[in-house]
Design a protein around this motif. Structure first.
Motif, mmCIF file in Angstrom:
data_model
loop_
_atom_site.group_PDB
_atom_site.id
_atom_site.type_symbol
_atom_site.label_atom_id
_atom_site.label_comp_id
_atom_site.label_asym_id
_atom_site.label_seq_id
_atom_site.Cartn_x
_atom_site.Cartn_y
_atom_site.Cartn_z
ATOM 1 N N GLU A 296 72.494 -75.108 -54.278
ATOM 2 C CA GLU A 296 71.894 -74.373 -53.096
ATOM 3 C C GLU A 296 71.729 -72.442 -52.765
ATOM 4 N N ARG A 297 72.259 -72.024 -54.585
ATOM 5 C CA ARG A 297 72.613 -70.399 -54.302
ATOM 6 C C ARG A 297 70.969 -69.948 -55.315
ATOM 7 N N ARG A 298 70.832 -71.088 -55.677
ATOM 8 C CA ARG A 298 69.857 -71.094 -56.847
ATOM 9 C C ARG A 298 68.229 -70.933 -56.108
ATOM 10 N N ASN A 299 68.376 -71.768 -54.918
ATOM 11 C CA ASN A 299 67.182 -72.258 -54.159
ATOM 12 C C ASN A 299 66.355 -70.762 -53.899
ATOM 13 N N TYR A 300 65.862 -70.641 -54.944
ATOM 14 C CA TYR A 300 64.564 -69.559 -54.409
ATOM 15 C C TYR A 300 63.464 -69.215 -53.647
ATOM 16 N N PHE A 301 62.773 -70.707 -53.587
ATOM 17 C CA PHE A 301 61.699 -70.803 -52.321
ATOM 18 C C PHE A 301 62.563 -70.298 -50.829
ATOM 19 N N GLY A 302 63.212 -70.831 -50.922
ATOM 20 C CA GLY A 302 64.259 -71.264 -49.456
ATOM 21 C C GLY A 302 65.020 -70.048 -49.332
ATOM 22 N N LEU A 303 64.642 -68.889 -50.306
ATOM 23 C CA LEU A 303 65.180 -67.540 -50.193
ATOM 24 C C LEU A 303 64.142 -66.647 -50.038
ATOM 25 N N ILE A 304 62.504 -67.207 -50.350
ATOM 26 C CA ILE A 304 61.771 -66.181 -50.128
ATOM 27 C C ILE A 304 61.618 -66.669 -48.376
ATOM 28 N N GLN A 305 61.579 -67.855 -47.921
ATOM 29 C CA GLN A 305 61.315 -68.021 -46.644
ATOM 30 C C GLN A 305 62.033 -67.428 -45.644
ATOM 31 N N ALA A 306 63.564 -67.396 -46.313
ATOM 32 C CA ALA A 306 64.782 -66.634 -45.637
ATOM 33 C C ALA A 306 64.088 -65.347 -44.900
ATOM 34 N N VAL A 307 64.000 -64.851 -46.708
ATOM 35 C CA VAL A 307 63.875 -63.258 -45.851
ATOM 36 C C VAL A 307 62.523 -62.595 -45.550
ATOM 37 N N SER A 308 61.444 -64.029 -46.000
ATOM 38 C CA SER A 308 60.476 -63.536 -45.207
ATOM 39 C C SER A 308 60.963 -63.432 -43.293
ATOM 40 N N LEU A 309 61.462 -64.273 -43.223
ATOM 41 C CA LEU A 309 61.208 -65.198 -41.585
ATOM 42 C C LEU A 309 62.590 -63.675 -41.198
ATOM 43 N N ALA A 310 62.894 -64.127 -41.802
ATOM 44 C CA ALA A 310 64.235 -61.971 -41.124
ATOM 45 C C ALA A 310 63.581 -61.138 -40.873
ATOM 46 N N GLU A 311 62.796 -60.260 -41.674
ATOM 47 C CA GLU A 311 61.562 -59.860 -41.512
ATOM 48 C C GLU A 311 60.613 -60.261 -40.307
ATOM 49 N N ILE A 312 59.597 -61.366 -40.294
ATOM 50 C CA ILE A 312 58.529 -61.624 -39.212
ATOM 51 C C ILE A 312 59.542 -61.052 -38.000
ATOM 52 N N LEU A 313 60.965 -61.453 -38.048
ATOM 53 C CA LEU A 313 61.435 -61.499 -36.808
ATOM 54 C C LEU A 313 61.847 -60.012 -36.009
ATOM 55 N N LEU A 314 62.500 -59.428 -37.547
ATOM 56 C CA LEU A 314 62.232 -57.971 -36.941
ATOM 57 C C LEU A 314 61.412 -57.125 -36.851
ATOM 58 N N LEU A 315 60.279 -57.190 -37.172
ATOM 59 C CA LEU A 315 58.873 -56.541 -37.066
ATOM 60 C C LEU A 315 58.600 -56.650 -35.249
ATOM 61 N N PHE A 316 59.047 -57.937 -34.847
ATOM 62 C CA PHE A 316 59.025 -58.383 -33.511
ATOM 63 C C PHE A 316 60.110 -57.874 -32.796
ATOM 64 N N ILE A 317 61.651 -57.866 -33.308
ATOM 65 C CA ILE A 317 62.186 -57.000 -32.571
ATOM 66 C C ILE A 317 61.971 -55.149 -32.349
ATOM 67 N N SER B 149 51.504 -50.586 -44.632
ATOM 68 C CA SER B 149 52.080 -50.519 -46.091
ATOM 69 C C SER B 149 53.361 -50.531 -46.123
ATOM 70 N N THR B 150 54.173 -49.445 -44.705
ATOM 71 C CA THR B 150 55.284 -49.769 -44.731
ATOM 72 C C THR B 150 55.665 -51.357 -44.680
ATOM 73 N N PHE B 151 55.767 -52.181 -43.803
ATOM 74 C CA PHE B 151 55.897 -53.178 -43.958
ATOM 75 C C PHE B 151 55.522 -54.168 -44.896
ATOM 76 N N LEU B 152 54.124 -54.204 -45.538
ATOM 77 C CA LEU B 152 54.265 -54.869 -47.013
ATOM 78 C C LEU B 152 54.777 -54.316 -48.570
ATOM 79 N N ILE B 153 55.750 -53.420 -48.308
ATOM 80 C CA ILE B 153 56.089 -52.839 -49.077
ATOM 81 C C ILE B 153 58.102 -53.249 -49.685
ATOM 82 N N PHE B 154 58.459 -53.150 -47.923
ATOM 83 C CA PHE B 154 59.398 -53.822 -48.087
ATOM 84 C C PHE B 154 59.560 -55.264 -47.605
ATOM 85 N N TRP B 155 58.718 -55.851 -48.018
ATOM 86 C CA TRP B 155 58.447 -57.145 -47.505
ATOM 87 C C TRP B 155 58.389 -58.007 -49.093
ATOM 88 N N PHE B 156 57.877 -57.909 -49.483
ATOM 89 C CA PHE B 156 57.722 -57.735 -51.278
ATOM 90 C C PHE B 156 59.087 -56.903 -51.797
#
Length: 475
Positions: free
Chosen positions: A92-113, A126-133
């Motif tokens: 579970e902790r080595r689920n890198y695809f899941g990590l990418i999904q979780a981080v992306s979801l969190a940052e989309i949510l933060l962008l909205f907030i 550029s700020t958002f894309l650098i932060f996400w990447f």
């Protein structure tokens, strides 16, 4: 039908009761893993935030200048990762695809907030894309580094879980090889399934406690048909892992996982073993005292009606078989004529329970006029609050049966006697007297024992109120 003789040697507690409140064994290593992962994720996300602020388009109201929003970002991202189960052990902790999904979801949510929080502030792409990447890369990298470091430490014998293997002698080599593949366990002892037999069980669990065993691997052949063994592991704070297993087998409260390529089943221990049972006991005591205080006028009114209706005592006390086959006197309001037990023998031919274990007949001629009313609403059971107060019964559990019924038990039925009997139970709220087959009732009792929780007790109590008011299956 074979009969079984009841013998009582020394008193033993309820099956669900630990000898004392016990913290789950091996909890320190698990907490250390989670705290370390969270710490690494915080560093990764903060670093990504800083880089985005430095290399992104320079603006007056940059997110990075707002410390509260940074803290909120960290809390949100860590929460999303946790909800997706990415702090769990193993794959579970080595689920890198899941990590990418979780981080992306969190940052989309933060962008909205952030848009709602500062709608007039400009956030550059550029700020958002650098932060996400950077967030995705840094979080995945910290997991990789953590795993490499963990493997190295475990090769040195550190941060390993002490385990005990219980399996047949012919399977021991295969199971040891299977366990060692995970490289996170140290097998501290091996025993054959006989160590879980009744005569050896107490000594086995005492040995496991002294050895500091955190998890036990038990073959399916060693544990099937031994429902009570699962509760012993839980109340000892030891995680139970069953292997290998048949694919069509499922056990209550179980979690499936993979040990190498082999599907296994885990029955986890609670964080604080034994606490639930003592909370249950405190709840029983509190409710019993409250019921006695609130319903004392009703008790008095029922007592007067019984005395006016027929000669005899107000209360009826009968021998019942309780915890671990120990006899006790159950309290009830008298609903039958004074010599009812003597008349039962002449009515045995009218018994409506198919297998004859229990004795139930509709329109029982021994029941008095007020007795029919009391039984209709289960008011005759109210004095059993006294049995709850002294610890002979619980509010919820398998109903205690007379010796006449228990003497007709088969061996498999005695699991009912491993827990405190109750005033109400799953059997009672699933049909009451409408269930005319003892085996069906026992299945409900076993289902209750297997799935027991404080929440289940509460649901049964609430359902009991509904069943009683609707007079479902009452006679």
């Amino acid at each position: 039908m074979t009969t079984n003789t009841l013998t009582v040697t020394t008193f033993k507690p309820d099956l669900r009761s630990a000898k004392g409140t016990t913290i789950q064994r091996g909890l320190k290593i698990r907490i250390l893993r989670v705290v370390t992962l969270i710490f690494l994720d915080v560093i990764a996300l903060t670093s990504a935030w800083t880089l985005a602020a430095y290399y992104g388009t320079s603006i007056e109201y940059l997110w990075a200048e707002q410390i509260p929003l940074l803290m909120f970002m960290l809390v949100t991202a860590i929460s999303v990762i946790a909800v997706k189960g990415l702090y769990k052990p193993g794959k579970e902790r080595r689920n890198y695809f899941g990590l990418i999904q979780a981080v992306s979801l969190a940052e989309i949510l933060l962008l909205f907030i952030a848009f709602l929080y500062e709608p007039e502030s400009y956030v550059s792409r550029s700020t958002f894309l650098i932060f996400w990447f950077c967030s995705v890369v840094f979080v995945c990298c910290d997991r990789f580094i953590f795993d490499v470091a963990t493997k190295q430490l475990r090769c040195q014998g550190a941060i390993r879980h002490s385990v005990f293997l219980i399996t047949d002698s012919q399977d021991q080599k295969n199971h040891i090889k299977l366990i060692e593949q995970e490289n996170c366990y140290t097998v501290q002892g091996i025993a054959d399934p006989s160590c879980l037999d009744l005569v050896n069980r107490e000594a086995t669990f005492e040995h496991l406690r002294k050895q500091g065993i955190t998890e036990a691997f038990v073959s399916w052949n060693a544990i099937k048909n031994r429902l009570y063994v699962c509760w012993h592991f839980q109340t000892a704070g030891i995680i139970l892992r069953i292997l290998p297993m048949e694919t069509d087998v499922c056990y209550p409260k179980s979690v499936f996982w993979m040990l190498g390529e082999v599907p296994c089943m885990t029955i986890p221990a609670p964080i604080i073993a034994g606490s639930d049972f003592w909370i249950k006991r405190c709840f029983d005591l509190s409710c019993s005292i409250l019921v006695l205080l609130l319903l004392s006028p009703i008790y008095l009114a029922i007592a007067i009606l019984i005395k006016l209706d027929s000669p005899g005592p107000v209360f009826f006390r009968q021998n019942r078989v309780g915890l671990h086959g120990k006899n006790f006197k159950i309290w009830k309001f008298r609903t039958m004529v004074n010599n009812a037990e003597k008349l039962q023998a002449s009515l045995e031919t009218n018994n409506e329970i198919k297998d004859g274990v229990l004795f139930k007949i509709k329109n029982d001629p021994r029941v008095t006029r007020i007795g029919k009313f009391l039984r209709l609403y289960s008011l005759d059971e109210l004095p059993q609050i006294l049995n709850v107060l002294v610890g002979e019964m619980s509010l919820v559990g398998p109903r205690p049966l007379p010796s006449r019924d228990v003497e007709r038990f088969k061996t498999k039925h005695f699991i009912r006697q491993e827990v405190l009997p109750g005033i109400t139970g799953l059997w009672q709220v699933s049909g009451r007297s409408d269930i005319d087959n003892f085996e069906d009732g026992v299945k409900l009792d076993i289902t209750y024992i297997e799935n027991w929780s404080l929440w289940l007790d509460l649901k049964i109590l609430l359902e009991t109120v509904r069943v009683v008011l609707q007079k479902t299956g009452a006679y």
